[in-house]
Motif scaffolding. Structure first.
Motif, PDB file in Angstrom:
ATOM      1  N   THR A   1      80.746  12.800 157.781  1.00  0.00           N
ATOM      2  CA  THR A   1      81.071  13.636 156.624  1.00  0.00           C
ATOM      3  C   THR A   1      79.805  14.005 155.852  1.00  0.00           C
ATOM      4  O   THR A   1      79.579  15.182 155.537  1.00  0.00           O
TER       5      THR A   1
ATOM      6  N   GLU B   1      71.711   6.179 152.867  1.00  0.00           N
ATOM      7  CA  GLU B   1      72.641   5.378 153.664  1.00  0.00           C
ATOM      8  C   GLU B   1      72.340   3.894 153.486  1.00  0.00           C
ATOM      9  O   GLU B   1      71.214   3.456 153.707  1.00  0.00           O
ATOM     10  N   ARG B   2      73.362   3.167 153.119  1.00  0.00           N
ATOM     11  CA  ARG B   2      73.199   1.742 152.837  1.00  0.00           C
ATOM     12  C   ARG B   2      72.732   0.952 154.060  1.00  0.00           C
ATOM     13  O   ARG B   2      71.924   0.047 153.972  1.00  0.00           O
TER      14      ARG B   2
ATOM     15  N   SER C   1      82.531   4.009 160.302  1.00  0.00           N
ATOM     16  CA  SER C   1      83.709   4.618 160.919  1.00  0.00           C
ATOM     17  C   SER C   1      83.324   5.715 161.912  1.00  0.00           C
ATOM     18  O   SER C   1      83.952   5.867 162.967  1.00  0.00           O
ATOM     19  N   SER C   2      82.295   6.467 161.599  1.00  0.00           N
ATOM     20  CA  SER C   2      81.920   7.599 162.451  1.00  0.00           C
ATOM     21  C   SER C   2      81.423   7.132 163.815  1.00  0.00           C
ATOM     22  O   SER C   2      81.465   7.890 164.782  1.00  0.00           O
TER      23      SER C   2
ATOM     24  N   GLY D   1      87.388   7.372 167.871  1.00  0.00           N
ATOM     25  CA  GLY D   1      87.620   7.818 169.236  1.00  0.00           C
ATOM     26  C   GLY D   1      87.103   9.212 169.547  1.00  0.00           C
ATOM     27  O   GLY D   1      86.847   9.526 170.694  1.00  0.00           O
ATOM     28  N   GLY D   2      87.038  10.070 168.548  1.00  0.00           N
ATOM     29  CA  GLY D   2      86.522  11.414 168.778  1.00  0.00           C
ATOM     30  C   GLY D   2      87.539  12.409 169.305  1.00  0.00           C
ATOM     31  O   GLY D   2      87.166  13.487 169.787  1.00  0.00           O
ATOM     32  N   ILE D   3      88.843  12.080 169.208  1.00  0.00           N
ATOM     33  CA  ILE D   3      89.863  13.080 169.556  1.00  0.00           C
ATOM     34  C   ILE D   3      89.848  14.143 168.458  1.00  0.00           C
ATOM     35  O   ILE D   3      89.896  13.804 167.264  1.00  0.00           O
TER      36      ILE D   3
ATOM     37  N   ALA E   1      73.190   3.160 147.363  1.00  0.00           N
ATOM     38  CA  ALA E   1      73.335   3.662 145.995  1.00  0.00           C
ATOM     39  C   ALA E   1      73.961   2.553 145.159  1.00  0.00           C
ATOM     40  O   ALA E   1      74.962   1.957 145.566  1.00  0.00           O
TER      41      ALA E   1
ATOM     42  N   PHE F   1      90.485   9.636 156.497  1.00  0.00           N
ATOM     43  CA  PHE F   1      91.367   8.681 157.180  1.00  0.00           C
ATOM     44  C   PHE F   1      91.216   8.749 158.695  1.00  0.00           C
ATOM     45  O   PHE F   1      90.141   8.507 159.227  1.00  0.00           O
ATOM     46  N   ARG F   2      92.262   9.135 159.411  1.00  0.00           N
ATOM     47  CA  ARG F   2      92.255   9.039 160.884  1.00  0.00           C
ATOM     48  C   ARG F   2      91.555  10.229 161.546  1.00  0.00           C
ATOM     49  O   ARG F   2      91.399  10.249 162.753  1.00  0.00           O
TER      50      ARG F   2
ATOM     51  N   GLY G   1      88.536  12.154 160.400  1.00  0.00           N
ATOM     52  CA  GLY G   1      87.286  12.624 159.797  1.00  0.00           C
ATOM     53  C   GLY G   1      86.360  13.334 160.763  1.00  0.00           C
ATOM     54  O   GLY G   1      85.591  14.215 160.355  1.00  0.00           O
ATOM     55  N   VAL G   2      86.424  12.971 162.044  1.00  0.00           N
ATOM     56  CA  VAL G   2      85.574  13.662 163.024  1.00  0.00           C
ATOM     57  C   VAL G   2      86.142  15.065 163.247  1.00  0.00           C
ATOM     58  O   VAL G   2      85.414  16.059 163.224  1.00  0.00           O
ATOM     59  N   THR G   3      87.451  15.128 163.417  1.00  0.00           N
ATOM     60  CA  THR G   3      88.112  16.432 163.570  1.00  0.00           C
ATOM     61  C   THR G   3      87.823  17.333 162.373  1.00  0.00           C
ATOM     62  O   THR G   3      87.511  18.509 162.524  1.00  0.00           O
TER      63      THR G   3
HETATM   64  C1  LIG Z   1      89.232   2.999 165.366  1.00  0.00           C
HETATM   65  C2  LIG Z   1      89.062   4.390 164.803  1.00  0.00           C
HETATM   66  C3  LIG Z   1      89.456   5.491 165.569  1.00  0.00           C
HETATM   67  C4  LIG Z   1      89.276   6.774 165.073  1.00  0.00           C
HETATM   68  N1  LIG Z   1      89.568   7.834 165.868  1.00  0.00           N
HETATM   69  C5  LIG Z   1      89.365   9.101 165.416  1.00  0.00           C
HETATM   70  C6  LIG Z   1      89.605  10.221 166.245  1.00  0.00           C
HETATM   71  O1  LIG Z   1      89.950  10.062 167.427  1.00  0.00           O
HETATM   72  N2  LIG Z   1      89.411  11.456 165.731  1.00  0.00           N
HETATM   73  C7  LIG Z   1      89.008  11.670 164.447  1.00  0.00           C
HETATM   74  O2  LIG Z   1      88.878  12.818 164.027  1.00  0.00           O
HETATM   75  N3  LIG Z   1      88.742  10.611 163.634  1.00  0.00           N
HETATM   76  C8  LIG Z   1      88.920   9.355 164.088  1.00  0.00           C
HETATM   77  N4  LIG Z   1      88.692   8.272 163.270  1.00  0.00           N
HETATM   78  C9  LIG Z   1      88.398   8.519 161.854  1.00  0.00           C
HETATM   79  C10 LIG Z   1      86.983   8.928 161.641  1.00  0.00           C
HETATM   80  O3  LIG Z   1      86.131   8.106 162.404  1.00  0.00           O
HETATM   81  C11 LIG Z   1      86.654   8.822 160.138  1.00  0.00           C
HETATM   82  O4  LIG Z   1      87.594   9.553 159.384  1.00  0.00           O
HETATM   83  C12 LIG Z   1      85.274   9.374 159.845  1.00  0.00           C
HETATM   84  O5  LIG Z   1      84.307   8.772 160.671  1.00  0.00           O
HETATM   85  C13 LIG Z   1      84.894   9.188 158.398  1.00  0.00           C
HETATM   86  O6  LIG Z   1      83.560   9.581 158.266  1.00  0.00           O
HETATM   87  P1  LIG Z   1      82.771   9.290 156.939  1.00  0.00           P
HETATM   88  O7  LIG Z   1      81.411   9.855 157.122  1.00  0.00           O
HETATM   89  O8  LIG Z   1      83.571   9.778 155.788  1.00  0.00           O
HETATM   90  O9  LIG Z   1      82.744   7.706 156.842  1.00  0.00           O
HETATM   91  P2  LIG Z   1      81.729   6.662 157.518  1.00  0.00           P
HETATM   92  O10 LIG Z   1      81.387   7.041 158.898  1.00  0.00           O
HETATM   93  O11 LIG Z   1      82.293   5.307 157.307  1.00  0.00           O
HETATM   94  O12 LIG Z   1      80.417   6.861 156.659  1.00  0.00           O
HETATM   95  C14 LIG Z   1      80.331   6.457 155.317  1.00  0.00           C
HETATM   96  C15 LIG Z   1      78.947   5.863 155.127  1.00  0.00           C
HETATM   97  O13 LIG Z   1      78.728   5.619 153.748  1.00  0.00           O
HETATM   98  C16 LIG Z   1      77.877   4.484 153.672  1.00  0.00           C
HETATM   99  N5  LIG Z   1      77.954   3.939 152.314  1.00  0.00           N
HETATM  100  C17 LIG Z   1      79.010   3.362 151.701  1.00  0.00           C
HETATM  101  N6  LIG Z   1      78.686   3.000 150.449  1.00  0.00           N
HETATM  102  C18 LIG Z   1      77.387   3.343 150.266  1.00  0.00           C
HETATM  103  C19 LIG Z   1      76.473   3.220 149.176  1.00  0.00           C
HETATM  104  N7  LIG Z   1      76.840   2.679 147.999  1.00  0.00           N
HETATM  105  N8  LIG Z   1      75.215   3.695 149.322  1.00  0.00           N
HETATM  106  C20 LIG Z   1      74.826   4.275 150.510  1.00  0.00           C
HETATM  107  N9  LIG Z   1      75.647   4.387 151.577  1.00  0.00           N
HETATM  108  C21 LIG Z   1      76.909   3.935 151.448  1.00  0.00           C
HETATM  109  C22 LIG Z   1      78.416   3.554 154.728  1.00  0.00           C
HETATM  110  O14 LIG Z   1      77.468   2.577 155.097  1.00  0.00           O
HETATM  111  C23 LIG Z   1      78.758   4.543 155.852  1.00  0.00           C
HETATM  112  O15 LIG Z   1      77.725   4.665 156.796  1.00  0.00           O
HETATM  113  C24 LIG Z   1      88.781   6.972 163.762  1.00  0.00           C
HETATM  114  C25 LIG Z   1      88.356   5.881 163.015  1.00  0.00           C
HETATM  115  C26 LIG Z   1      88.487   4.588 163.532  1.00  0.00           C
HETATM  116  C27 LIG Z   1      87.996   3.423 162.739  1.00  0.00           C
END
Ligand SMILES: Cc1cc2nc3c(=O)[nH]c(=O)nc-3n(C[C@H](O)[C@H](O)[C@H](O)COP(=O)(O)OP(=O)(O)OC[C@H]3O[C@@H](n4cnc5c(N)ncnc54)[C@H](O)[C@@H]3O)c2cc1C
Length: 373
Positions: free
Chosen positions: A13, A32-33, A40-41, A45-47, A169, A324-325, A327-329
């Motif tokens: 994201t 990034e912490r 999560s990213s 699964g990456g569907i 942060a 949620f489920r 975020g990659v999509t």
């Molecule tokens: C098992 C599983 C299967 C999934 N399958 C799919 C799928 O098939 N298709 C799909 O579309 N999505 C899927 N998802 C969901 C998708 O992975 C997430 O919605 C998406 O990765 C969220 O991305 P993000 O960048 O918001 O969060 P994250 O990838 O979690 O990134 C947030 C980042 O913020 C950092 N952070 C937090 N607090 C701080 C701070 N105070 N200071 C600095 N950095 C901080 C964290 O360390 C982290 O790296 C799945 C998730 C899981 C767990």
């Protein structure tokens, strides 16, 4: 150094948002912490398709469909900018035992999602008939998460963005309704505009910065198997369980939805249950052991609808979280919407469902039960 945009959180994201801003000539740093893209990213699964979209509110489907329509081109541009291969693959998805199959077909027809008779090679799967319908969705695609994140990071850096790892942060300095500086474990950064993209941690906010309503970690456990390439060449989904083939023969099996706080541990009982269920879909998995078993924390939000909006307390803070489920999509369309909101230009779709106010209302409904239901 001052950046136009300070993004907190370097998952898919934060990176997508950063890349979009860099394309517009803005300067961007991502704090990034831990390590970039390692939460999560990495774990997902990456569907590139909600499971299953006709069971979700239209606002989730609209954002997903917008992303899906642009995904191939988005990935191609990322790879051309920074190198790398996100392994975008339009492998299709076989959805088995789909309840209310006619409603699902009608939804697909109304939303331009192709449904075709399943190719004969897929009939080698064990019979799955117990009432629901089988739907073959040939246009469903996937990416390989760690490779997408690596490619995104490379593209961000190729465009001059800065990724600062081991930089948590820890708070904000504020004045007259604006955040003037971000405090981190790596020092204090003057703030132009701040974006909160902290995934499952977004609900916590920061001292001085309220967290996002009702975003909380939802754990998902995954198994990884190694088979010969070609044993499975499409995603298979049945009753909440999915198999995702990679081109090199790996097969991912997921997942669970566990409300367990910030605990990323895995357990043997879940491993055994997922393994047995996966072998029921693809017998070849019954004769091998998983090569890896992990858990990730999804940024859970009611109805899977993300929050993409300005923070109500500060003019120069924006939120992109709660995917949620999916975020990659949702990454490309979410970044597009967020940047339109920041720039005050026409949004690509109605932004209201993804607003802070709508999130508060969904949070209330989730807690008290939706009165309309
Ligand atoms: C098992 C599983 C299967 C999934 N399958 C799919 C799928 O098939 N298709 C799909 O579309 N999505 C899927 N998802 C969901 C998708 O992975 C997430 O919605 C998406 O990765 C969220 O991305 P993000 O960048 O918001 O969060 P994250 O990838 O979690 O990134 C947030 C980042 O913020 C950092 N952070 C937090 N607090 C701080 C701070 N105070 N200071 C600095 N950095 C901080 C964290 O360390 C982290 O790296 C799945 C998730 C899981 C767990």
């Amino acid at each position: 150094m001052q950046y136009d945009f300070l993004i907190i959180g370097c998952g898919v994201t934060g990176l997508s948002c950063g890349l979009n801003l860099l394309r517009r000539g803005r300067s961007v740093a991502i704090a990034e912490r831990g390590l970039a893209g390692a939460e999560s990213s990495w774990a997902g699964g990456g569907i590139l398709f909600p499971l299953l979209p006709w069971d979700y509110p239209e606002s989730l489907a609209r954002l997903a469909l917008r992303s899906m329509a642009t995904y191939a081109g988005w990935v191609a541009e990322i790879e051309a900018t920074g190198g790398g291969d996100a392994e975008y693959w339009r492998c299709g998805m076989l959805a088995l035992n789909v309840g209310e199959g006619e409603r699902a077909r009608a939804w697909c027809a109304a939303h331009g999602v192709a449904v075709e008779p399943a190719p004969s090679r897929l009939f080698t799967l064990p019979p799955q008939g117990d009432g629901g319908q089988t739907l073959w969705l040939p246009d469903v695609a996937q990416v390989r998460n760690p490779r997408l994140v690596a490619a995104l990071r490379a593209a961000v850096e190729a465009r001059g963005g800065r990724v600062i790892e081991q930089c948590a942060a820890t708070g904000v300095r504020t004045q007259s309704g604006r955040v003037t500086a971000l405090e981190t474990t790596a020092g204090t950064f003057a703030a132009g505009t701040v974006v909160l993209a902290t995934g499952a941690w977004s609900g916590l906010g920061l001292p001085g910065l309220a967290g996002v309503p009702n975003v909380r970690p939802i754990r998902g456990q995954m198994l990884l198997f190694r088979l010969e390439p070609g044993v499975l060449d499409t995603i298979v989904y049945r009753d909440g369980l999915y198999l995702i083939p990679r081109r090199d023969g790996h097969v991912l099996v997921g997942s669970t939805l566990e409300d367990a706080g910030f605990d990323k541990s895995t357990d043997a009982a879940t491993r055994a249950r997922l393994h047995a269920a996966a072998a029921g879909l693809l017998p070849a998995l019954g004769t091998v052991q998983p090569v890896q078993h992990w858990a990730g924390l999804r940024p859970g939000a009611p109805d899977n609808i993300p929050i993409i909006d300005r923070h109500p307390d500060f003019d120069n803070v924006f939120i992109n979280s709660g995917h949620f489920r999916y975020g990659v999509t949702l990454a490309p369309a979410s970044a597009e919407l967020l940047v339109a909101l920041m720039e005050g230009t026409t949004t690509p779709l109605d932004a209201a469902p993804y607003g802070w106010q709508a999130a508060l209302e969904r949070a209330w409904d989730a807690e008290h039960g939706d009165a309309s239901g």
